[in-house]
Design a protein around this motif. Structure first.
Motif, PDB file in Angstrom:
ATOM      1  N   VAL A 196       0.851  -1.184   0.000  1.00 45.15           N
ATOM      2  CA  VAL A 196       0.000   0.000   0.000  1.00 45.15           C
ATOM      3  C   VAL A 196       0.891   1.238   0.000  1.00 45.15           C
ATOM      4  O   VAL A 196       1.832   1.337   0.802  1.00 45.15           O
TER       5      VAL A 196
ATOM      6  N   ARG B   6       5.774   2.952   1.035  1.00 44.59           N
ATOM      7  CA  ARG B   6       4.889   1.828   0.747  1.00 44.59           C
ATOM      8  C   ARG B   6       5.188   0.712   1.736  1.00 44.59           C
ATOM      9  O   ARG B   6       6.314   0.580   2.217  1.00 44.59           O
TER      10      ARG B   6
ATOM     11  N   THR C 156       0.932   1.923  12.899  1.00 41.53           N
ATOM     12  CA  THR C 156       0.958   3.385  12.866  1.00 41.53           C
ATOM     13  C   THR C 156       2.396   3.841  12.676  1.00 41.53           C
ATOM     14  O   THR C 156       3.278   3.477  13.472  1.00 41.53           O
TER      15      THR C 156
ATOM     16  N   THR D 272       6.760   9.985   1.986  1.00 38.50           N
ATOM     17  CA  THR D 272       6.085   9.010   1.145  1.00 38.50           C
ATOM     18  C   THR D 272       6.668   7.632   1.407  1.00 38.50           C
ATOM     19  O   THR D 272       7.782   7.494   1.910  1.00 38.50           O
TER      20      THR D 272
ATOM     21  N   GLU E  46       0.421   8.175  10.489  1.00 37.32           N
ATOM     22  CA  GLU E  46      -0.354   7.514   9.449  1.00 37.32           C
ATOM     23  C   GLU E  46      -0.629   6.086   9.908  1.00 37.32           C
ATOM     24  O   GLU E  46       0.300   5.352  10.260  1.00 37.32           O
TER      25      GLU E  46
ATOM     26  N   PHE F  57       1.553   5.122   0.729  1.00 34.85           N
ATOM     27  CA  PHE F  57       1.047   6.140   1.652  1.00 34.85           C
ATOM     28  C   PHE F  57       1.908   7.391   1.561  1.00 34.85           C
ATOM     29  O   PHE F  57       3.045   7.366   1.083  1.00 34.85           O
ATOM     30  N   TYR F  58       1.324   8.482   2.006  1.00 35.70           N
ATOM     31  CA  TYR F  58       2.100   9.717   2.130  1.00 35.70           C
ATOM     32  C   TYR F  58       1.605  10.472   3.351  1.00 35.70           C
ATOM     33  O   TYR F  58       0.429  10.415   3.714  1.00 35.70           O
ATOM     34  N   ILE F  59       2.522  11.175   3.990  1.00 35.44           N
ATOM     35  CA  ILE F  59       2.239  11.905   5.230  1.00 35.44           C
ATOM     36  C   ILE F  59       2.655  13.359   5.025  1.00 35.44           C
ATOM     37  O   ILE F  59       3.830  13.650   4.753  1.00 35.44           O
TER      38      ILE F  59
ATOM     39  N   THR G 284      -2.558  15.904   5.848  1.00 34.88           N
ATOM     40  CA  THR G 284      -3.198  14.603   6.124  1.00 34.88           C
ATOM     41  C   THR G 284      -3.440  14.398   7.617  1.00 34.88           C
ATOM     42  O   THR G 284      -4.058  13.389   7.992  1.00 34.88           O
TER      43      THR G 284
ATOM     44  N   LEU H 281      -2.330   2.305   9.123  1.00 32.59           N
ATOM     45  CA  LEU H 281      -2.722   1.409   8.043  1.00 32.59           C
ATOM     46  C   LEU H 281      -3.236   0.096   8.621  1.00 32.59           C
ATOM     47  O   LEU H 281      -2.674  -0.419   9.596  1.00 32.59           O
TER      48      LEU H 281
ATOM     49  N   THR I 163       0.544  -4.706   3.752  1.00 31.92           N
ATOM     50  CA  THR I 163      -0.552  -4.691   4.725  1.00 31.92           C
ATOM     51  C   THR I 163      -1.321  -6.011   4.741  1.00 31.92           C
ATOM     52  O   THR I 163      -2.290  -6.139   5.476  1.00 31.92           O
TER      53      THR I 163
END
Length: 318
Positions: A160, A187, A280, A185, A308, A162-164, A168, A310, A190
């Motif tokens: 997955v 990945r 997290t 950023t 972030e 993701f970016y923070i 966000t 997931l 998950t």
């Protein structure tokens, strides 16, 4: 001197429901004794509890719910008689699930959580009557899914992206973080096997404020059915530091987290309970304010933190 010990055939104490649970009972006596039978008890259950402060429950409420019985067996290993002095070894073997018994879904894997705990115990009892205390010993063994019930092919980790950024975040941030901004950023897998580590990578593309630490928190989400309502509580299992200090910008940092055995299990959705997991990723920025909260929960939103979360689905593979 009287001593009783249970020794399982496997040093790691890991078994499957279709396998024989075998080992030996080691009895050490300074003098011979009479007994009314040597019995072996195998018990497995899911223990549920609700702790005060859980969501939707009054703070002062504390409840231990009726355990869910998975397996309960009592076997006579030796009939009444005498056991001589010295060391005596009595072998045993127990079939946890009988051939043709179609209830494999009830044999949940061993798991030690906060509100949900699945535990399997084997106990030996040497009955000595009313005038003497019985001799006993207990050992926990670990249960895992049968290999025959597992997927034939290993699963491919589901990555997955993701970016923070400051946009966000759903909690207040330090003014310098809001105005200066940051962007992270990455990945991460998950959907992964319990036998494999959680893998991935992340990159600090930009940050106006120096970074103090980057951490990944593994969380369990336990839900228990209480009456007509579901009580859910999230708790921290472990924290893994990915980076320490103000790391270089645009440098790829690897994520490699090994899962703890007893505190994780395949994701479970049962009627009276469920066990889920999530991770997290926390970016801690250098700030004088954070020094006032040295003992705070690392997963609690703070002014100097970017986070972030997931979902994480865990499965057992061959």
């Amino acid at each position: 001197m009287s001593n009783v010990e249970l020794k399982l055939s496997r040093s790691n104490r890991i078994y499957c429901p279709s396998e024989l649970l075998d080992g030996k009972i080691v009895i050490k006596l300074s003098s011979s004794i009479s007994h009314y039978g040597v019995y072996l008890n195998v018990n497995g259950s899911v223990n549920l509890q609700i702790r005060g402060g859980s969501a939707g429950v009054i703070e002062s409420f504390y409840g231990v719910l009726k355990p869910i019985t998975i397996v309960k067996k009592r076997i006579e290993v030796r009939a009444s008689g005498k056991i001589g002095s010295g060391t005596t070894e009595i072998p045993f073997s127990v079939k946890l699930r009988q051939p043709g018994e179609d209830n494999s879904e009830r044999y949940y894997e061993t798991f030690h959580g906060a509100n949900v705990s699945t535990q399997y115990l084997v106990t030996v009892d040497i009955m000595r009557g009313y005038l003497h205390k019985s001799l006993s010993a207990t050992v926990e063994f670990i249960l895992e899914s049968d290999k025959a019930d597992l997927p034939e092919r290993p699963i491919a980790p589901e990555m997955v992206i993701f970016y923070i950024t400051q946009d966000t975040q759903r909690h207040p941030l330090l003014p310098e973080l809001k105005t200066g901004g940051f962007r992270v950023t990455g990945r991460m897998s998950t959907h992964c096997s319990l036998l494999d580590p959680i893998s991935g990578e992340l990159t600090i593309e930009s940050s106006a404020v120096p970074i103090s630490s980057i951490d990944m928190h593994l969380l369990r989400v336990e839900s228990v059915l209480l009456g007509e309502k579901i009580v859910t509580e999230t708790s921290l299992i472990q924290t893994t530091q990915i980076a320490d200090g103000d790391v270089c910008r645009n440098m790829t940092l690897p994520i490699h987290v090994i899962l703890p055995r007893l505190m994780t299990c395949p994701t479970v959705f049962a009627g009276p309970f469920s066990v889920e997991f999530k991770v997290t990723i926390t970016i801690s920025f250098q700030s004088e304010v954070c020094k006032l909260y040295t003992k705070s929960d690392p997963t609690t939103p703070r002014l100097w933190l970017a986070m972030e979360t997931l979902p994480l689905e865990l499965v057992r593979t061959k």
